[in-house]
Design a protein around this motif. Structure first.
Motif, PDB file in Angstrom:
ATOM      1  N   ALA A   1      -0.525  18.075   6.773  1.00  0.00           N
ATOM      2  CA  ALA A   1      -0.680  16.865   6.049  1.00  0.00           C
ATOM      3  C   ALA A   1      -0.366  15.643   6.868  1.00  0.00           C
ATOM      4  O   ALA A   1      -0.007  15.722   8.097  1.00  0.00           O
ATOM      5  N   LEU A   2      -0.782  14.345   6.229  1.00  0.00           N
ATOM      6  CA  LEU A   2      -0.404  13.232   7.054  1.00  0.00           C
ATOM      7  C   LEU A   2       0.641  12.456   6.334  1.00  0.00           C
ATOM      8  O   LEU A   2       0.595  12.307   4.932  1.00  0.00           O
ATOM      9  N   TRP A   3       1.777  11.835   6.869  1.00  0.00           N
ATOM     10  CA  TRP A   3       2.845  11.060   6.342  1.00  0.00           C
ATOM     11  C   TRP A   3       2.723   9.383   6.549  1.00  0.00           C
ATOM     12  O   TRP A   3       2.836   9.404   7.883  1.00  0.00           O
ATOM     13  N   TYR A   4       2.666   8.713   5.920  1.00  0.00           N
ATOM     14  CA  TYR A   4       2.644   7.326   6.165  1.00  0.00           C
ATOM     15  C   TYR A   4       3.935   6.643   5.836  1.00  0.00           C
ATOM     16  O   TYR A   4       4.301   6.768   4.705  1.00  0.00           O
ATOM     17  N   SER A   5       4.686   6.285   6.976  1.00  0.00           N
ATOM     18  CA  SER A   5       6.157   5.803   6.355  1.00  0.00           C
ATOM     19  C   SER A   5       6.422   4.576   7.203  1.00  0.00           C
ATOM     20  O   SER A   5       6.026   4.181   8.275  1.00  0.00           O
ATOM     21  N   LYS A   6       7.572   4.070   6.980  1.00  0.00           N
ATOM     22  CA  LYS A   6       8.347   2.881   7.633  1.00  0.00           C
ATOM     23  C   LYS A   6       9.401   3.254   8.453  1.00  0.00           C
ATOM     24  O   LYS A   6       9.988   2.697   9.255  1.00  0.00           O
TER      25      LYS A   6
ATOM     26  N   ILE B   1       0.660  -1.318   0.066  1.00  0.00           N
ATOM     27  CA  ILE B   1      -0.133  -0.054  -0.083  1.00  0.00           C
ATOM     28  C   ILE B   1       0.795   1.462   0.136  1.00  0.00           C
ATOM     29  O   ILE B   1       0.557   2.342  -0.752  1.00  0.00           O
ATOM     30  N   LEU B   2       1.847   1.144   0.881  1.00  0.00           N
ATOM     31  CA  LEU B   2       2.821   2.261   0.770  1.00  0.00           C
ATOM     32  C   LEU B   2       3.555   2.616  -0.334  1.00  0.00           C
ATOM     33  O   LEU B   2       3.536   3.825  -0.995  1.00  0.00           O
TER      34      LEU B   2
ATOM     35  N   VAL C   1      13.005   9.232   0.068  1.00  0.00           N
ATOM     36  CA  VAL C   1      12.090   7.681   0.073  1.00  0.00           C
ATOM     37  C   VAL C   1      11.111   8.089  -0.732  1.00  0.00           C
ATOM     38  O   VAL C   1      10.762   9.567  -1.187  1.00  0.00           O
ATOM     39  N   SER C   2      10.156   7.207  -0.959  1.00  0.00           N
ATOM     40  CA  SER C   2       8.917   7.455  -1.660  1.00  0.00           C
ATOM     41  C   SER C   2       8.020   6.646  -0.747  1.00  0.00           C
ATOM     42  O   SER C   2       7.765   5.169  -0.897  1.00  0.00           O
ATOM     43  N   GLU C   3       6.897   7.443  -0.333  1.00  0.00           N
ATOM     44  CA  GLU C   3       5.940   7.133   0.459  1.00  0.00           C
ATOM     45  C   GLU C   3       4.611   8.124   0.369  1.00  0.00           C
ATOM     46  O   GLU C   3       4.787   9.484   0.199  1.00  0.00           O
ATOM     47  N   PRO C   4       3.581   7.492   0.876  1.00  0.00           N
ATOM     48  CA  PRO C   4       2.523   8.437   0.890  1.00  0.00           C
ATOM     49  C   PRO C   4       2.389   9.819   1.755  1.00  0.00           C
ATOM     50  O   PRO C   4       2.816   9.444   2.820  1.00  0.00           O
TER      51      PRO C   4
END
Length: 126
Positions: free
Chosen positions: A75-80, A8-9, A45-48
């Motif tokens: 904003a919201l950042w979804y990350s590993k 998904i990410l 990185v490449s993330e949403p």
């Protein structure tokens, strides 16, 4: 149960430039008797990165002042990545908006994702 969000990410990712904040006691070394802090380069990185709600466009708020205008956005950042508050996230490394991590939700107990709340601002002088 552990949920893997990697697909998904990857599917909804955009290129981001992540810079960790300077710490109070930065790592470094001595050169000719002078302390030189180590510079940590930004990480690409490449993330949403998404608006905080369905109806918001990065929750932009514009304020007009005597000397120009200020634009605030969220904003919201979804990350590993596991990063501290104060980390900066730039959307387009050349001309994009820069956000700062203001809060985070840690879901690492049961997934491989952290959700960060980001704040940003830009000033335009007239």
């Amino acid at each position: 149960m552990y949920e893997d969000f990697s697909d998904i990410l990857d599917e909804f990712s955009i290129p981001l430039l992540v810079t960790l904040p300077d710490s109070e006691h930065p790592a470094g070394h001595t050169e000719h008797g002078t302390w030189v802090p180590d510079v940590v380069p930004p990480t690409e990185v490449s993330e949403p990165l998404t608006p905080p709600s369905k109806t918001a466009s990065y929750s932009a708020q514009e304020q007009f002042n005597e000397g120009g205008q200020t634009l605030s956005y969220d904003a919201l950042w979804y990350s590993k990545l596991d990063v501290p508050n104060g980390t900066t996230v730039k959307v387009n490394k050349d001309h994009g908006r820069t956000f700062t991590v203001s809060d985070r939700q840690d879901y690492s107990d049961y997934s491989n994702v952290y959700v960060y709340e980001l704040k940003g601002a830009s000033n335009h002088v007239r």
